[in-house]
Design an enzyme around this catalytic site. Structure first.
Site, mmCIF file in Angstrom:
data_model
loop_
_atom_site.group_PDB
_atom_site.id
_atom_site.type_symbol
_atom_site.label_atom_id
_atom_site.label_comp_id
_atom_site.label_asym_id
_atom_site.label_seq_id
_atom_site.Cartn_x
_atom_site.Cartn_y
_atom_site.Cartn_z
ATOM 1 N N ASP A 120 59.136 54.668 19.129
ATOM 2 C CA ASP A 120 60.198 54.478 20.125
ATOM 3 C C ASP A 120 59.817 53.422 21.175
ATOM 4 O OD1 ASP A 120 61.726 56.356 18.815
ATOM 5 O OD2 ASP A 120 61.257 57.989 20.187
ATOM 6 N N GLN A 128 61.902 64.697 12.950
ATOM 7 C CA GLN A 128 63.215 65.358 12.894
ATOM 8 C C GLN A 128 63.388 66.088 11.566
ATOM 9 O OE1 GLN A 128 65.978 62.217 13.853
ATOM 10 N NE2 GLN A 128 65.339 62.161 15.998
#
Ligand code: S3P
Length: 434
Positions: free
Chosen positions: A319, A173
């Site tokens: 994740d 990100q």
């Protein structure tokens, strides 16, 4: 205001069998909308994830003046370049989406207008200094709460200058935010990562005719760049597939086929670990969509052994750690997960929520400073009962899958969070339980 929903998940007690199409990749869906908006000309997106996070990005881009037509999971974006974006007349609401707020911080820092990014309670607790600080180094005028550390973020966009920046954490990100700023900045931006994070932005940039050079952990791009609209086909989300892979591994005699799943090597560390654990996973029908590898995953139940998970592999399965922890409860031996402190700053502190909620329904698991230790007991069932997603989609789905090895149903509180990344999860789980 979203209603808080308790949902009951009950293992069928039967093998899981069937074929499923996974929803579109969340990371790629966000990027398809953003790149479609900043490119010149029409972009079509097929297989867009209609999860709440990606819808937040879609609405933000509309608020920035971009025309986007929707028909189911098909989008048509009328891109007019960076100059086609205009000042929003309201706060941009990113909801629960870290990808939206961080990527848009980079994009908006170089655009000549004022904008504010805000979201839900969880997003306002997540670290934003990691994106605000390097953007300030590029000359950006942006602010956040608590000494520029947290959202809301307000931005007075302006012309930036390029930087040579070493990212303190491996974060796709942050890297992507700086790429979006660098694309609008004259000169060479150089970004060095401490470990390889997912590279969807780099691949998508190339699909839109842009250029970025990557050598090892160093990325170089020269701005400004002119991007051209294209047709994007979004693969199924490997991170969503992970929950069905786990369901098959927890349920004897299961056999599942998951169609057209994205297999970007920066995302599939879980496959590497599962192979070490003795799982039977076949990757077939390999192809490539817009520079992203895609294949079908065939998974059969198998007896598993414990593994050590840490080091450079962590960003590649970050994740999937909650669901890997659940899988490890069924493996022979003790599984140790380390080097995973980044989990503490996800939608929840995922070390804490994974350990607390799995313990509550009957798992033998301990928290450590940078990960967890899971004592596997193959064949031993959980008691089940109430559990809480804590508003975290991946914790909610992990608990739902845990019902496959629980005596009583698992009642997941705040199960509405699942719609952040996988709105059809419950129906698709029920489909293979029949
Ligand atoms: C994402 C990057 C990852 C990941 C998140 C999505 C992205 O976060 O955990 O779910 O789309 O870029 P980091 O930026 O912290 O690596």
């Amino acid at each position: 205001m979203i209603d808080v929903t308790d949902l009951e998940f009950k293992g069928s007690g039967k093998p899981l069998n069937g074929e499923l199409k996974m929803p579109g990749d969340k990371s790629i869906s966000h990027r398809a909308v953003i790149f479609g908006a900043i490119a010149h000309g029409v972009t079509t997106v097929e297989g867009f994830l209609r999860g709440n996070d990606c819808i937040s990005t879609l609405q933000c881009m509309r608020a920035l003046g971009v025309q986007i037509d929707e028909s189911g999971d098909h989008l048509t974006i009328n891109g007019q370049g960076f100059d086609g974006l205009s000042e929003p007349n309201r706060v941009l609401d990113v909801g629960n989406s870290g990808t939206t707020i961080r990527l848009l911080s980079g994009l908006l820092s170089a655009l000549p207008f004022y904008s504010v990014l805000a979201g839900d309670v969880s997003i306002h607790r997540r670290p934003m200094g990691r994106v605000i600080r390097p953007l300030m180094e590029m000359g950006a005028d942006l602010w956040g709460r608590s000494g520029d550390s947290y959202a809301p973020i307000s931005i007075k966009g302006r012309k930036l200058h390029p930087i040579d920046y070493h990212l303190p954490v491996a974060s796709a990100q942050v890297k992507s935010a700086l790429i979006l700023a660098g694309l609008q900045t004259e000169g060479k931006t150089t970004l060095t990562e401490p470990g390889a994070s997912r590279d969807h932005t780099e691949r998508m940039l190339r699909a839109f005719g842009g250029t970025i050079r990557t050598e090892g952990l160093v990325h170089e791009l020269v701005g400004p760049q002119y991007l051209t609209g294209t047709d994007i086909r979004v693969p199924g989300d490997f991170s969503s597939a992970a929950f069905f892979i786990a369901a098959a591994l927890l349920t004897p005699d299961s056999h599942l086929v998951l169609r057209s799943v994205g297999m970007n090597p920066t995302r599939t560390g879980m496959i590497v670990v599962l192979e070490k654990m003795g799982a039977k996973v076949s990757l077939v029908n390999k192809k490539e969509w817009n520079g992203e590898p895609v294949c079908d995953i065939v998974i059969d139940h198998a007896q598993l052994r414990a593994a050590e998970i840490g080091g450079a592999l962590i960003p590649q399965l970050i994740d999937e750690i909650p669901i890997l922890a659940l899988i490890a409860t069924e493996a022979e031996g003790t599984t140790v997960i380390r080097d995973a402190s980044e989990l503490k700053v996800k939608e929840t502190n995922r070390i804490r929520t994974t350990v607390d909620e799995l313990k509550r329904i009957g798992a033998d698991i301990e928290e450590t400073e940078d990960g967890m230790i899971i004592h596997g007991h193959p064949g031993r069932r959980f008691s089940g009962g109430p559990a809480d997603s804590s508003g975290d989609h991946r914790i909610g789905m992990m608990l739902a899958v845990a019902s496959q090895k629980s005596d009583a149903p698992v009642v997941v509180r705040q199960a509405e969070a699942i719609a952040v990344s996988f709105p059809t999860f419950r129906d698709q789980l029920a489909q293979i339980q029949r």
